[in-house]
Enzyme design. Structure first.
Site, short mmCIF file in Angstrom:
data_model
loop_
_atom_site.label_atom_id
_atom_site.label_comp_id
_atom_site.label_asym_id
_atom_site.label_seq_id
_atom_site.Cartn_x
_atom_site.Cartn_y
_atom_site.Cartn_z
CB SER A 83 60.86 55.92 -18.81
OG SER A 83 60.30 57.02 -19.00
CG ASP A 229 61.58 56.53 -22.85
OD1 ASP A 229 61.17 55.44 -22.51
OD2 ASP A 229 60.70 57.50 -22.21
#
Length: 767
Positions: A83, A229
């Site tokens: 991320s 993610d």
């Protein structure tokens, strides 16, 4: 850009709680990768792998850690990130030193990149005229007979463009082992629920996939994978760094404040916390695997959350402080100055691009005509371009309603490359649906509620024709359909035929007393011929026919009850450069409407009506100054009483009720000052303002003149109001109180879509 509480923040922001709450801890799968070679010129030392955790805005702390590693002369042999950790890690692996990363990350306009602030600047005038949905930002599609929602609520074009600019040159290297520092980004395959380690391809795309918060950002399709993610499966990818190269790992762990019991009482809080718990579980598995020689740097983030992007500069010193606290252990990985400088020189690489384009192509389009994009393009074959110029073009293109994102590649000769655009058309198009709600109430008895829906089908032919349908129920009922047909590829000229039915209820006042409610029913058609002068300006001329039926709903018959045909020529002009359609903080809006009814064109009577308005919003630090001017006239003709101008309400005289004055001619002027009192969601430009407004105006030909023989008109009116207003998560909100020199006052509240259809100020141009 997510870890732990990012799920909570995004759930609160964009209604993703249901999606985030359903996430289950996936089974883990890894990709076995060959180890990297030792760093040239730095022998007899363990290979160091840097592991950067996900953390949204908190991830800026990684830059602070890198600054200390450089000061202490600790070379990095490979990097694994998730991320926001993938964003910082990918930049460092591309050759950007810590100082460059700090300059980049502190210079990001997060409101534009994440919140979409400023996007309206790139919209066409037709997009602006179509209006906003005020109570929500939801756009749905109608496909195969069913409603479709977008894969992500947030438009990610600005994020993707930021990443492409950030690692512009590194994108040309498809093997991440061949970057200056070998790199891996971690993502989650939403199909299998497994971890995917990205080791090749487009570096910007890999970082984008690692940051794709489910429900907020659309997933990234790479081969067989549908990637979101990576924090859901490996927020701290220690094992990935070990498999890549690491004999020793340096882990940067972003530590949040301890959760308080009183923050875990509501269903939403508990659902969001359950996702946090699952992320913490996969983090602990990785942290527990650390050996004695590994180095764990815990960065204490205080009250900075994953969503506090405006506070990113504050996170960098926190990373520096935490890294200095581990200086004794880090010193064991340091190398002599000459060796470190040799390593630094070998891995440093600039990311700027400057080249003359051999050609510009548009790829992957199914509906949108690429020739239309060429006519709008500011970047043409033969132009000298850099990353800033290409970025501006990408932002301009992505603002079109047909695209969910826009990417590009540079191919061929690096000195004279071909720019290939890859706009991604919305998968749920070309039929789009929007819905809206609005409420208005005043102390004097005005209560209005509207429900609004709009359907648009785009690109019905190669010139970009659109079929538009609107329905509104409540205070003002409207049903309309139109066909917008451009006449050239550039859509500079167009024709738009329209059919409509309108029913409205309007109160009639005499000397501040509400005496009757009338019902007006209109059905008819129109055809406009127009030109789009720019993205801010448009002119239209046309023909309008309408049959109006007027009847008393309640009270005294003060206006004639009849059924009449009105037909004639119309002209309209629009200019709109505002940053938002409600409570603009900068820009100008102006409109002019003219109608010439003529019995020779199908009407029953001859009359004319012209109305114009202009408004200016000027930012002063965090505050806003506003100035508006408006006026209307019957041009000396016999304007029917039911077609007279209506004044009253927040748009003209806040001390009067909606439509309290009916006049044949008027002018108004006002000035306002809005003080920003609170940021509600700064990243999306949502804030509350307290304001004061002073206004003056003059009216002629008031209804009282036609009804009361002894009416003594005092046609000059002064007034003022105090308001609390702003864009909130529930849409526009205004609470105000106003008074006028005619001894009248009003207290009102308005939420969501504006209610009312009085003067040109209230019909939408300044909303």
């Amino acid at each position: 850009m997510k870890t732990r509480t990012m799920s909570l923040q995004m759930a609160n922001w964009w209604g993703c709680a249901a999606l985030l709450g359903s996430v289950a801890l996936p089974a883990l799968a890894t990709t076995t990768l060959p180890p990297a070679e030792p760093v040239a010129g730095v022998a007899d030392r363990p290979r160091v792998g840097l592991v950067l955790a996900g953390g949204g805005a908190k991830g800026g702390a990684h830059v602070g850690v890198l600054k200390v590693l450089e000061e202490m002369r600790v070379p990095i042999d490979c990097i694994a990130g998730t991320s926001m950790g993938a964003l910082v890690g990918g930049g460092y692996a591309s050759g950007i030193p810590a100082a460059g990363l700090e300059e980049f990350i502190t210079g990001i306009d997060w409101q534009a990149v994440v919140g979409g602030v400023g996007r309206r600047d790139f919209q066409t005038i037709e997009q602006k005229r179509a209006g906003a949905t005020y109570s929500n930002d939801i756009e749905m599609g109608l496909k195969d007979g069913s409603l479709r929602l977008p894969a992500g609520i947030v438009n990610t074009s600005n994020i993707e463009d930021l990443l492409r600019t950030y690692v512009a040159r590194a994108r040309a290297q498809s093997d991440f082992d061949e970057l200056p520092i070998p790199f891996r980004a971690v993502a989650t395959d939403m199909v299998s629920g497994r971890m995917v380690v990205l080791d090749s391809g487009d570096l910007a795309t890999a970082m984008r996939a690692s940051m794709a918060i489910p429900g907020a950002f659309a997933p990234v399709e790479i081969g067989e994978y549908l990637l979101s993610d990576g924090g859901m499966v490996r927020n701290i990818p220690v094992d990935v760094a070990r498999e890549l190269c690491a004999d020793v790992v340096i882990v940067v762990n972003l530590v949040e404040q301890e959760v308080k019991r009183e923050k875990l009482r509501t269903a939403l809080q508990l659902v969001s916390r359950s996702t946090d718990v699952m992320i913490v579980a996969n983090e602990n598995l990785q942290l527990d695997s650390l050996a004695e020689r590994d180095i764990r740097i815990d960065v204490i983030m205080g009250d900075i959350t994953t969503a506090d992007f405006e506070r990113v500069p504050e996170t960098i010193p926190l990373g520096e402080q935490a890294a200095r606290g581990m200086a004794d252990k880090l010193a064991g990985l340091a190398v002599p100055a000459e060796q470190y400088q040799a390593w630094r020189n070998a891995v440093t690489a600039g990311q700027g691009i400057e080249a003359r384009l051999a050609d510009v192509n548009y790829r992957g389009l199914e509906r949108v005509n690429p020739e239309y994009l060429r006519t709008r393009a500011a970047v043409q074959p033969g132009d000298m371009v850099d990353t800033a110029k290409i970025s501006a073009e990408a932002q301009r293109m992505s603002a079109m309603q047909e695209f969910e994102s826009v990417s590009y590649t540079l191919t061929g000769d690096p000195d004279q490359p071909i720019l290939e655009w890859w706009p991604k058309e919305k998968a749920y198009g070309p039929d789009y649906l929007k819905f809206d709600l609005g409420l208005y109430g005043s102390e004097g008895g005005d209560v209005g509620f509207v429900v609004y829906g709009k359907h648009t089908r785009t690109w019905l032919n190669s010139l970009g024709a659109e079929w538009r349908n609107e329905v509104q129920l409540g205070y003002y009922n409207n049903l309309s359909t139109s066909w917008y047909q451009p006449l050239d590829v550039a859509q500079r000229y167009f024709v738009e035929p329209r059919a409509f039915y309108v029913r409205s209820w309007e109160d009639v006042f005499l000397e501040n007393e509400r005496l009757a409610t009338y019902r007006f029913g209109d059905w008819g058609g129109a055809v406009d011929l127009g030109t789009n002068l720019s993205d801010d300006a448009q002119l239209r001329v046309g023909y309008l026919y309408t049959r109006r039926k007027t009847s008393v709903e309640t009270g005294s018959p003060l206006l004639p009850e009849n059924e009449r045909d009105d037909a004639g020529l119309t002209a309209t002009a629009t200019f709109d450069s505002r940053d938002t359609s409600f409570n603009a903080t900068r820009g100008i809006a102006a409109a002019l409407e003219y109608f010439h009814a003529d019995d020779s064109l199908g009407g029953d009577e001859d009359w004319q009506r012209i109305e114009a308005g202009v408004g200016l919003a000027l930012p002063v630090r965090k505050d806003v100054i506003g100035v508006t001017l408006a006026g209307g006239s019957d041009l000396g003709t016999d304007l029917p009483l039911d077609r007279t101008f209506m004044l009253g309400g927040p748009g003209s005289f806040p001390g009067l009720e909606l439509g309290e004055l009916r006049v044949t001619d008027y002018w108004t002027a006002s000035g306002s000052y809005l003080w920003k009192v609170k940021d509600l969601m700064r990243i999306r430009g949502q804030a509350l303002y307290a304001g004061i407004r002073l206004n003056a105006g003059q009216t002629y030909g008031r209804l009282e003149e036609y009804v009361l023989a002894d009416f003594d008109e005092d046609d000059l009116i002064y007034g003022g109001s105090v308001v609390l207003t702003g864009r909130t998560q529930a849409g526009p909100l205004t609470v105000g109180v106003g008074a006028t020199s005619s001894d009248s006052w009003a207290l009102w509240i308005a939420v969501g879509r504006p209610v009312g259809n009085g003067t040109i100020l209230e019909r939408g141009i300044f909303r």
